[in-house]
Design a protein around this motif. Structure first.
Motif, PDB file in Angstrom:
ATOM      1  N   CYS A  62      33.211 -31.897  26.233  1.00 39.06           N
ATOM      2  CA  CYS A  62      34.809 -30.968  25.253  1.00 39.06           C
ATOM      3  C   CYS A  62      34.470 -30.144  26.266  1.00 39.06           C
ATOM      4  O   CYS A  62      33.553 -29.628  27.940  1.00 39.06           O
ATOM      5  CB  CYS A  62      33.179 -30.269  24.973  1.00 39.06           C
ATOM      6  N   ASP A  63      35.489 -29.518  26.581  1.00 38.46           N
ATOM      7  CA  ASP A  63      36.626 -28.183  27.994  1.00 38.46           C
ATOM      8  C   ASP A  63      36.485 -27.010  27.013  1.00 38.46           C
ATOM      9  O   ASP A  63      37.275 -27.244  25.769  1.00 38.46           O
ATOM     10  CB  ASP A  63      37.882 -29.636  28.585  1.00 38.46           C
ATOM     11  N   ALA A  68      48.077 -23.659  26.168  1.00 46.44           N
ATOM     12  CA  ALA A  68      49.660 -24.549  26.165  1.00 46.44           C
ATOM     13  C   ALA A  68      50.867 -23.586  26.005  1.00 46.44           C
ATOM     14  O   ALA A  68      52.140 -24.649  26.206  1.00 46.44           O
ATOM     15  CB  ALA A  68      49.386 -24.936  25.005  1.00 46.44           C
ATOM     16  N   LEU A  69      50.957 -23.064  26.554  1.00 47.78           N
ATOM     17  CA  LEU A  69      52.418 -21.992  26.536  1.00 47.78           C
ATOM     18  C   LEU A  69      52.577 -21.905  28.094  1.00 47.78           C
ATOM     19  O   LEU A  69      53.426 -21.219  28.457  1.00 47.78           O
ATOM     20  CB  LEU A  69      51.768 -20.361  26.190  1.00 47.78           C
ATOM     21  N   SER A 119      45.228 -30.603  31.987  1.00 49.12           N
ATOM     22  CA  SER A 119      45.390 -30.355  30.896  1.00 49.12           C
ATOM     23  C   SER A 119      45.917 -32.100  30.261  1.00 49.12           C
ATOM     24  O   SER A 119      45.346 -32.491  29.356  1.00 49.12           O
ATOM     25  CB  SER A 119      46.384 -29.565  29.608  1.00 49.12           C
ATOM     26  N   ARG A 120      47.278 -32.500  31.618  1.00 47.84           N
ATOM     27  CA  ARG A 120      47.051 -34.090  30.752  1.00 47.84           C
ATOM     28  C   ARG A 120      45.831 -34.841  31.688  1.00 47.84           C
ATOM     29  O   ARG A 120      45.305 -35.898  30.466  1.00 47.84           O
ATOM     30  CB  ARG A 120      48.594 -34.129  31.781  1.00 47.84           C
ATOM     31  N   HIS A 142      36.991 -33.953  24.556  1.00 49.44           N
ATOM     32  CA  HIS A 142      37.629 -32.513  23.176  1.00 49.44           C
ATOM     33  C   HIS A 142      37.284 -31.051  24.215  1.00 49.44           C
ATOM     34  O   HIS A 142      37.201 -30.810  25.136  1.00 49.44           O
ATOM     35  CB  HIS A 142      36.239 -32.379  22.207  1.00 49.44           C
ATOM     36  N   THR A 143      38.716 -30.463  22.761  1.00 49.31           N
ATOM     37  CA  THR A 143      39.167 -29.547  22.903  1.00 49.31           C
ATOM     38  C   THR A 143      38.732 -28.360  22.062  1.00 49.31           C
ATOM     39  O   THR A 143      40.069 -28.313  21.048  1.00 49.31           O
ATOM     40  CB  THR A 143      40.320 -29.095  23.903  1.00 49.31           C
ATOM     41  N   PRO A 144      37.791 -28.100  21.567  1.00 49.19           N
ATOM     42  CA  PRO A 144      37.406 -27.420  20.590  1.00 49.19           C
ATOM     43  C   PRO A 144      38.083 -26.472  19.800  1.00 49.19           C
ATOM     44  O   PRO A 144      38.542 -25.850  19.313  1.00 49.19           O
ATOM     45  CB  PRO A 144      36.631 -27.422  20.548  1.00 49.19           C
ATOM     46  N   LEU A 145      38.235 -25.418  21.275  1.00 44.81           N
ATOM     47  CA  LEU A 145      38.707 -24.066  20.836  1.00 44.81           C
ATOM     48  C   LEU A 145      40.301 -24.229  20.771  1.00 44.81           C
ATOM     49  O   LEU A 145      40.558 -23.389  20.289  1.00 44.81           O
ATOM     50  CB  LEU A 145      38.877 -23.739  22.166  1.00 44.81           C
ATOM     51  N   ALA A 146      41.556 -25.695  21.410  1.00 43.66           N
ATOM     52  CA  ALA A 146      42.307 -25.376  21.249  1.00 43.66           C
ATOM     53  C   ALA A 146      42.815 -26.363  19.880  1.00 43.66           C
ATOM     54  O   ALA A 146      43.705 -25.686  18.988  1.00 43.66           O
ATOM     55  CB  ALA A 146      42.956 -26.301  22.620  1.00 43.66           C
ATOM     56  N   ASP A 147      41.519 -27.095  19.933  1.00 43.40           N
ATOM     57  CA  ASP A 147      42.479 -27.425  18.239  1.00 43.40           C
ATOM     58  C   ASP A 147      42.431 -26.750  17.263  1.00 43.40           C
ATOM     59  O   ASP A 147      42.924 -26.918  16.599  1.00 43.40           O
ATOM     60  CB  ASP A 147      41.064 -28.684  18.066  1.00 43.40           C
TER      61      ASP A 147
END
Length: 207
Positions: A54-55, A62-63, A69-70, A78-83
Motif C-alpha cells: 500500500c502507498d 491527483a491535482l 503515481s504512474r 494499492h492506494t487506499p487513501l486516494a481510492d
C-alpha cells in the motif's frame, strides 16, 4: 521520525534500503525522474514483501504533477487513501497525527532542476543548509533550498510572516555559517511545491 512514530503506534517496523537509480539516470529521465525512481523502489519492495503493498498517496495528489503515481498504478500497488477520496486536509483532521501541520519533506532531488545530476558536494551542502534552517523559528512554515546549476536559491513560504529585517538576518546567517554556498537569492512565495514545473512552463523552447 517515521520509525519513532510507527513504534509509538505499536506497528512492526522493518527498514529496508532499496538500490536507487544513479543521479545520471535520473537526470536523463528529465521530468519523469520520479517515475523512474518510484518504479525502482516499489519493484524492489514487491520482491521483499510477501503481502500486497500500500502507498500513502491521497486524493490531493491527483491535482498536481506526480509522475511517480504512474509507476504505482503499473505495479498494482494499492492506494487506499486516494481510492477513498481522502484529501490531505481530511486526513489531517481525522488521522490523529501528532503533528498534522508539519511542512512537507519531499525528496532532496526536487531541489535540483530536471536534467541536473547533482554531485555529492551539492547534495550534502543542501541537506546541511536545510537542517540548519529548520532550527530557525521564523521559517517554521516551510522553505526549500533550490539550485539553478551552481546558483543557490532560497524559497521561503509567505506564511512564515517575517519582516524584511528577519529576511536579511537569515541571509547573513547563511553567509556566515556556509561561506561555500556563496551568494544566495531569497524569494518569498505562496506555493513552495512544483517550482521547477512552473518554471519550465514559463520558458518557451528556444528562449
Amino acid at each position: 521520525n517515521a520509525v519513532d512514530r510507527a513504534q509509538a503506534m505499536a506497528l512492526t517496523v522493518r527498514v529496508v534500503h532499496p538500490p536507487l537509480p544513479s543521479p545520471e539516470a535520473l537526470a536523463a529521465a528529465g521530468r519523469n525522474r520520479c517515475y523512474v525512481c518510484k518504479r525502482s523502489i516499489f519493484s524492489f519492495l514487491q520482491k521483499q514483501s510477501p503481502a500486497p503493498l500500500c502507498d500513502g498517496s491521497n486524493a490531493s495528489d491527483a491535482l498536481v504533477f506526480r509522475p511517480g503515481s504512474r509507476a504505482i498504478k503499473e505495479l498494482g500497488v494499492h492506494t487506499p487513501l486516494a481510492d477513498a477520496g481522502l484529501t490531505k486536509p481530511m486526513i489531517r483532521a481525522a488521522a490523529g497525527l501528532p503533528d498534522p501541520q508539519q511542512p512537507a519533506q519531499p525528496c532532496l532531488l526536487t531541489r535540483f532542476d530536471y536534467g541536473d545530476a547533482p554531485d555529492a558536494r551539492r547534495l550534502r551542502l543542501t541537506q546541511q543548509v536545510e537542517d540548519f534552517l529548520s532550527e530557525l523559528p521564523e521559517l517554521k512554515a516551510g522553505f526549500r533550498l533550490r539550485w539553478l546549476g551552481d546558483q543557490p536559491l532560497l524559497h521561503v513560504a509567505s506564511a512564515n510572516r517575517f519582516s524584511s529585517e528577519e529576511l536579511g538576518g537569515i541571509q547573513t546567517r547563511l553567509t556566515e555559517s556556509f561561506p561555500e554556498l556563496g551568494s544566495v537569492h531569497i524569494e518569498v512565495m505562496d506555493n513552495l511545491s512544483g517550482w521547477f514545473d512552473r518554471r519550465s512552463r514559463r520558458i518557451r523552447p528556444g528562449s
